[in-house]
Design an enzyme around this catalytic site. Structure first.
Site, mmCIF file in Angstrom:
data_model
loop_
_atom_site.group_PDB
_atom_site.id
_atom_site.type_symbol
_atom_site.label_atom_id
_atom_site.label_comp_id
_atom_site.label_asym_id
_atom_site.label_seq_id
_atom_site.Cartn_x
_atom_site.Cartn_y
_atom_site.Cartn_z
ATOM 1 N N ARG A 8 9.110 5.972 3.513
ATOM 2 C CA ARG A 8 8.515 7.082 2.759
ATOM 3 C C ARG A 8 7.145 7.453 3.340
ATOM 4 O O ARG A 8 6.655 8.549 3.150
ATOM 5 C CB ARG A 8 8.386 6.676 1.281
ATOM 6 C CG ARG A 8 8.245 7.829 0.337
ATOM 7 C CD ARG A 8 8.402 7.407 -1.102
ATOM 8 N NE ARG A 8 7.214 6.750 -1.615
ATOM 9 C CZ ARG A 8 7.009 6.500 -2.912
ATOM 10 N NH1 ARG A 8 7.921 6.820 -3.805
ATOM 11 N NH2 ARG A 8 5.913 5.906 -3.315
ATOM 12 N N LYS B 142 0.935 -2.296 8.134
ATOM 13 C CA LYS B 142 0.776 -3.663 7.619
ATOM 14 C C LYS B 142 1.721 -3.817 6.429
ATOM 15 O O LYS B 142 1.466 -3.274 5.355
ATOM 16 C CB LYS B 142 -0.659 -3.929 7.143
ATOM 17 C CG LYS B 142 -0.865 -5.405 6.790
ATOM 18 C CD LYS B 142 -1.897 -5.622 5.713
ATOM 19 C CE LYS B 142 -1.326 -5.877 4.354
ATOM 20 N NZ LYS B 142 -0.473 -7.032 4.164
ATOM 21 N N PRO B 143 2.831 -4.533 6.612
ATOM 22 C CA PRO B 143 3.752 -4.715 5.478
ATOM 23 C C PRO B 143 3.246 -5.826 4.567
ATOM 24 O O PRO B 143 2.315 -6.553 4.918
ATOM 25 C CB PRO B 143 5.054 -5.128 6.159
ATOM 26 C CG PRO B 143 4.616 -5.851 7.392
ATOM 27 C CD PRO B 143 3.303 -5.242 7.820
ATOM 28 N N SER B 144 3.874 -5.976 3.417
ATOM 29 C CA SER B 144 3.491 -7.053 2.510
ATOM 30 C C SER B 144 3.860 -8.404 3.129
ATOM 31 O O SER B 144 4.924 -8.553 3.729
ATOM 32 C CB SER B 144 4.240 -6.885 1.179
ATOM 33 O OG SER B 144 4.101 -8.064 0.424
ATOM 34 N N GLY C 55 0.331 0.311 -3.552
ATOM 35 C CA GLY C 55 0.051 -1.003 -4.118
ATOM 36 C C GLY C 55 -0.748 -0.864 -5.393
ATOM 37 O O GLY C 55 -0.696 0.173 -6.065
ATOM 38 N N THR D 29 -3.795 -0.561 -8.188
ATOM 39 C CA THR D 29 -4.949 0.319 -8.336
ATOM 40 C C THR D 29 -6.222 -0.395 -7.862
ATOM 41 O O THR D 29 -7.092 0.224 -7.246
ATOM 42 C CB THR D 29 -5.056 0.781 -9.808
ATOM 43 O OG1 THR D 29 -3.870 1.542 -10.103
ATOM 44 C CG2 THR D 29 -6.269 1.656 -10.056
ATOM 45 N N VAL E 261 -6.657 -2.612 -5.391
ATOM 46 C CA VAL E 261 -6.797 -2.547 -3.925
ATOM 47 C C VAL E 261 -7.005 -1.087 -3.494
ATOM 48 O O VAL E 261 -7.787 -0.800 -2.591
ATOM 49 C CB VAL E 261 -5.585 -3.203 -3.215
ATOM 50 C CG1 VAL E 261 -5.664 -3.012 -1.708
ATOM 51 C CG2 VAL E 261 -5.520 -4.691 -3.542
ATOM 52 N N GLY E 262 -6.351 -0.168 -4.165
ATOM 53 C CA GLY E 262 -6.540 1.264 -3.861
ATOM 54 C C GLY E 262 -7.997 1.674 -4.010
ATOM 55 O O GLY E 262 -8.537 2.395 -3.165
ATOM 56 N N GLU F 263 -0.725 5.580 -3.458
ATOM 57 C CA GLU F 263 0.332 5.489 -4.479
ATOM 58 C C GLU F 263 0.083 4.184 -5.224
ATOM 59 O O GLU F 263 0.360 3.100 -4.710
ATOM 60 C CB GLU F 263 1.709 5.470 -3.812
ATOM 61 C CG GLU F 263 2.068 6.725 -3.045
ATOM 62 C CD GLU F 263 2.302 7.932 -3.938
ATOM 63 O OE1 GLU F 263 2.577 7.740 -5.138
ATOM 64 O OE2 GLU F 263 2.188 9.060 -3.444
ATOM 65 N N ARG G 107 15.428 -2.079 -13.670
ATOM 66 C CA ARG G 107 15.633 -1.921 -12.227
ATOM 67 C C ARG G 107 14.589 -2.764 -11.500
ATOM 68 O O ARG G 107 13.415 -2.770 -11.890
ATOM 69 C CB ARG G 107 15.455 -0.446 -11.859
ATOM 70 C CG ARG G 107 15.677 -0.134 -10.416
ATOM 71 C CD ARG G 107 15.875 1.352 -10.245
ATOM 72 N NE ARG G 107 14.612 2.058 -10.368
ATOM 73 C CZ ARG G 107 14.014 2.709 -9.368
ATOM 74 N NH1 ARG G 107 14.565 2.734 -8.175
ATOM 75 N NH2 ARG G 107 12.891 3.352 -9.555
ATOM 76 N N CYS H 34 6.876 0.765 -9.848
ATOM 77 C CA CYS H 34 5.675 1.461 -10.328
ATOM 78 C C CYS H 34 5.982 2.522 -11.375
ATOM 79 O O CYS H 34 5.172 2.789 -12.243
ATOM 80 C CB CYS H 34 4.939 2.080 -9.152
ATOM 81 S SG CYS H 34 6.002 3.124 -8.157
ATOM 82 N N GLU I 47 -0.074 -2.585 -17.010
ATOM 83 C CA GLU I 47 1.198 -2.602 -16.289
ATOM 84 C C GLU I 47 1.768 -4.031 -16.339
ATOM 85 O O GLU I 47 1.106 -4.971 -15.904
ATOM 86 C CB GLU I 47 0.937 -2.182 -14.835
ATOM 87 C CG GLU I 47 2.166 -2.027 -14.003
ATOM 88 C CD GLU I 47 1.838 -1.612 -12.560
ATOM 89 O OE1 GLU I 47 0.836 -2.087 -11.993
ATOM 90 O OE2 GLU I 47 2.611 -0.819 -11.992
#
Ligand code: NAP
Length: 481
Positions: free
Chosen positions: A160, A175-177, A228, A230, A232-233, A250, A278, A284, A383
Site C-alpha cells: 500500500r 523498514k518492516p516490523s 503504526g 500514534t 511513534v507517528g 497512518e 478480524r 487499525c 485502542e
C-alpha cells in the site's frame, strides 16, 4: 520450515548480512523460533539511502508505462505464489490462513492498482489571467522515501506504500516490523524477480530507533511514510521538522459502530463480528466500541453472541481456525487490562472472557463480548487492539454521534441504518476519515484510506495515495505579446 535468513538486508539489488548481529523471529502461536534475520542499523540505512538516491536518477525519469510494467509483473508473481506467501504470513504473524490468503491477494491488488495509476500522473494547464503567460502544474516524484510498516498486516501495509511510491517514480528504503520481516523479504524477492532495477527498492531489517533516526536525519529522504502507533507517528512528526520532511502517517484508531433502531440486525451483527474479530481485533479500523439503540440491544446482542460462539480459536495454519494468537505478551496484557477494568467498573461478560486455554504456548484470547458499558471504562477511550467487544446502548442520535466523536482518534466509523436520510446526516457529522454505512469493510485499493485528527495525515489508496509521492511544480511561461 525456514532456513536462517541472515542475509535479509536488501541494498542496491544485493542481499546482505550484518556481522554477528541477528534477530530471532518467533511463531506467535507456538512461541518457537522460526528463523533469524540480520539486525541492521544506521550504517546499512545510510547505504540504502545512497543506493535509492542513485537509482532515483533513472527510475524517476522513466515513463510511467515502464514503471507500470514492473509493478504488473510483481502483482502477477505475488498471485502465483499466494498459498506459500499466506503460510509464511500466518507463521510469523499468527492470523488464520484464510485471512493471510486474503491479505496476500489484497497486497497484490495494491500493486495492480498502482501499476494502472503509474501512467496517469496528470498535470494541469491553468487558465492564465495574463495574455502573455501560460501556466502549468507539473507533477514530479518527490525523491527518496523512507517507509516504516507494522506487524498487523505484514504484506499489504508494504504494498500500500511501495505501490504508489514506485508508480510515482520515487525510490524507497523500507523498514518492516521486526515481528514480521519474512513477508517483507518475500516482497523484496518478488520485486527482484519482476525486474526492478537495483537500488529502486531497498530494505533494512533491524533496530527501529537507529534506522528511523537515520531516515529522519538524512536530507536525501524527502518523505517518510509510516503506519503504526500514534505515539511513534508523533515522534516522527517532531523529528521531521529539522529538514521539513513531508510525512504520510497512518496511525491508531478507536472506531465506533452505531447501530440504529431501523438497522438490519443480522447484517449489523455479522459486520460487527467481522470488523471486531478480524485479525483478532488487531486492525487499525476494527470496531473498538459498539453503540446499539436500546430498543434492539437485546436482539442484536443475542444474534451477535450466537455468531461469536461459532468462532474457532487455534493455530492459524489449521484450515478451520478463525482467530489465531495475539502478537505478543504485551498485547495480551493490554487486552486483559481493558477487560479487567471494564468488569471492575460493572461490565457483564456476554461470552468469552479471558485467555484461551488451548494447548499452544502463544498468547491466545477468547473472542469476548461485554455489555453494561459506561463511558469511563478504558476500553471506551483507548485502542484495545484485541478481541474484546464492548456494547453500550443509546437512545438518541445526537448524543451517540457526540460520543462517537469524543476521541482524539478519527480513522474509521461505521453506522447501520436502513434510513437514507439518517445515513447521510450521521455520516456528515462523524469526524472520521473513513465512514462505512451498512459496511464494515471499507478498505480497498481504489479508495483513499486515512485518518483525521490524531489518526494521521495523508491517504493511502486511490489516486490520492499516489499524490502523496508527487510534488507539484508550478511553471509560469512567458510567451511574449
Ligand atoms: P508501532 O509500535 O508504532 O510500530 C510501527 C513500526 O514503527 C514498527 O516497524 C516499529 O519498529 C517502528 N518504530 C518504532 N519506533 C520507531 C522509531 N523511533 N523510529 C522509526 N521506527 C520506529 O506500531 P505497531 O505496534 O507495530 O502497530 C500497531 C499500531 O499501528 C496500532 O496503533 C494501529 O492502529 C496502527 N495501524 C494503523 C494503520 C492505519 O492505516 N492507520 C494500519 C495498521 C496499523 P519496532 O517494532 O522495532 O519498534
Amino acid at each position: 520450515m525456514f532456513e536462517k535468513q541472515t542475509k535479509s538486508i536488501f541494498i542496491d539489488g544485493k542481499w546482505r548480512a550484518v556481522d554477528g548481529k541477528t534477530d530471532t523471529i518467533y511463531n506467535p502461536a507456538t512461541l518457537e523460533p522460526i528463523t533469524e534475520v540480520a539486525y541492521g542499523g544506521a550504517k546499512e540505512t545510510e547505504e540504502a539511502i545512497e543506493a535509492a538516491k542513485e537509482a532515483f536518477k533513472t527510475w524517476g525519469e522513466l515513463p510511467g508505462r515502464e514503471r507500470s510494467r514492473i509493478l504488473y509483473k510483481a502483482h502477477e508473481l505475488m498471485l502465483e505464489d499466494v498459498d506459500r506467501l499466506a503460510e509464511i504470513l500466518t507463521t510469523e504473524q499468527g492470523k488464520s490462513l484464510k485471512e493471510s490468503t486474503g491479505e496476500i491477494k489484497a497486497a497484490a491488488n495494491f500493486l495492480l492498482w498502482y501499476a494502472e495509476e503509474a501512467s496517469r500522473g496528470y498535470g494541469e494547464w491553468v487558465p492564465s489571467s495574463f495574455k502573455e503567460k501560460r501556466m502549468l502544474v507539473v507533477p514530479k516524484p518527490i525523491g527518496v522515501v523512507g517507509a516504516i510498516t507494522p506487524w498487523n498486516f505484514p504484506a499489504s501495509m508494504i504494498t500500500r506504500k511501495l505501490g504508489p511510491a514506485l508508480a510515482a517514480g520515487c525510490t524507497v528504503v523500507l523498514k518492516p516490523s521486526p515481528e514480521t520481516p519474512l513477508s517483507a523479504i518475500e516482497i523484496m524477492k518478488i520485486f527482484e524477480r519482476a525486474g526492478m532495477p537495483s537500488g529502486v527498492v531497498n530494505m533494512v531489517t533491524g533496530e527501529a530507533q537507529a534506522i528511523g533516526d537515520t531516515m529522519l536525519q538524512s536530507k536525501t529522504v524527502r518523505l517518510i511514510t509510516f503506519t503504526g502507533s500514534t505515539a511513534v507517528g508523533k515522534h516522527l512528526m517532531r523529528e521531521s521538522a529539522n529538514h521539513v520532511k513531508k510525512l504520510s502517517l497512518e496511525l491508531g484508531g478507536h472506531a465506533p459502530i452505531l447501530v440504529f433502531d431501523d438497522a438490519d440486525i443480522d447484517l449489523a451483527a455479522t459486520m460487527a463480528l467481522g470488523s471486531k474479530f478480524r485479525n483478532n481485533g488487531q486492525t487499525c479500523i476494527c470496531a473498538n466500541r459498539i453503540y446499539v439503540h436500546e430498543s434492539i440491544a437485546e436482539s442484536f446482542t443475542k444474534t451477535l453472541k450466537e455468531k461469536v460462539d461459532q468462532l474457532k480459536v487455534g493455530y492459524g495454519l489449521e484450515k478451520d481456525t478463525d482467530l489465531g494468537p495475539l502478537i505478543n505478551e504485551q498485547a495480551s496484557k493490554k487486552v486483559q487490562s481493558h477487560l479487567d477494568d471494564a468488569v471492575e467498573k460493572g461490565a457483564q461478560v456476554v461470552c468469552g472472557g479471558g485467555k484461551w486455554s488451548g494447548d499452544l504456548a502463544g498468547h491466545f484470547f477468547e473472542p469476548t463480548v461485554i455489555s453494561d458499558i459506561t463511558d469511563d471504562m478504558r476500553i471506551m477511550n483507548e485502542e484495545t487492539f484485541g478481541p474484546v467487544m464492548p456494547i453500550q446502548t443509546f437512545t438518541d442520535e445526537e448524543t451517540v454521534v457526540e460520543k462517537a466523536n469524543d476521541t482524539d482518534y478519527g480513522l474509521a466509523a461505521y453506522l447501520f441504518t436502513e434510513k437514507t436520510s439518517r445515513a447521510i446526516r450521521v455520516m456528515e457529522k462523524l469526524e472520521y476519515g473513513i465512514v462505512g454505512i451498512n459496511d464494515a469493510f471499507p478498505a480497498t485499493p481504489e479508495a483513499p484510506f486515512g485518518g483525521m485528527k490524531q489518526s494521521g495525515v495523508g491517504k493511502e489508496g486511490g489516486h490520492q495515495g499516489m499524490d502523496e509521492f508527487l510534488e507539484k511544480k508550478f511553471v509560469s511561461l512567458g510567451i511574449g505579446n
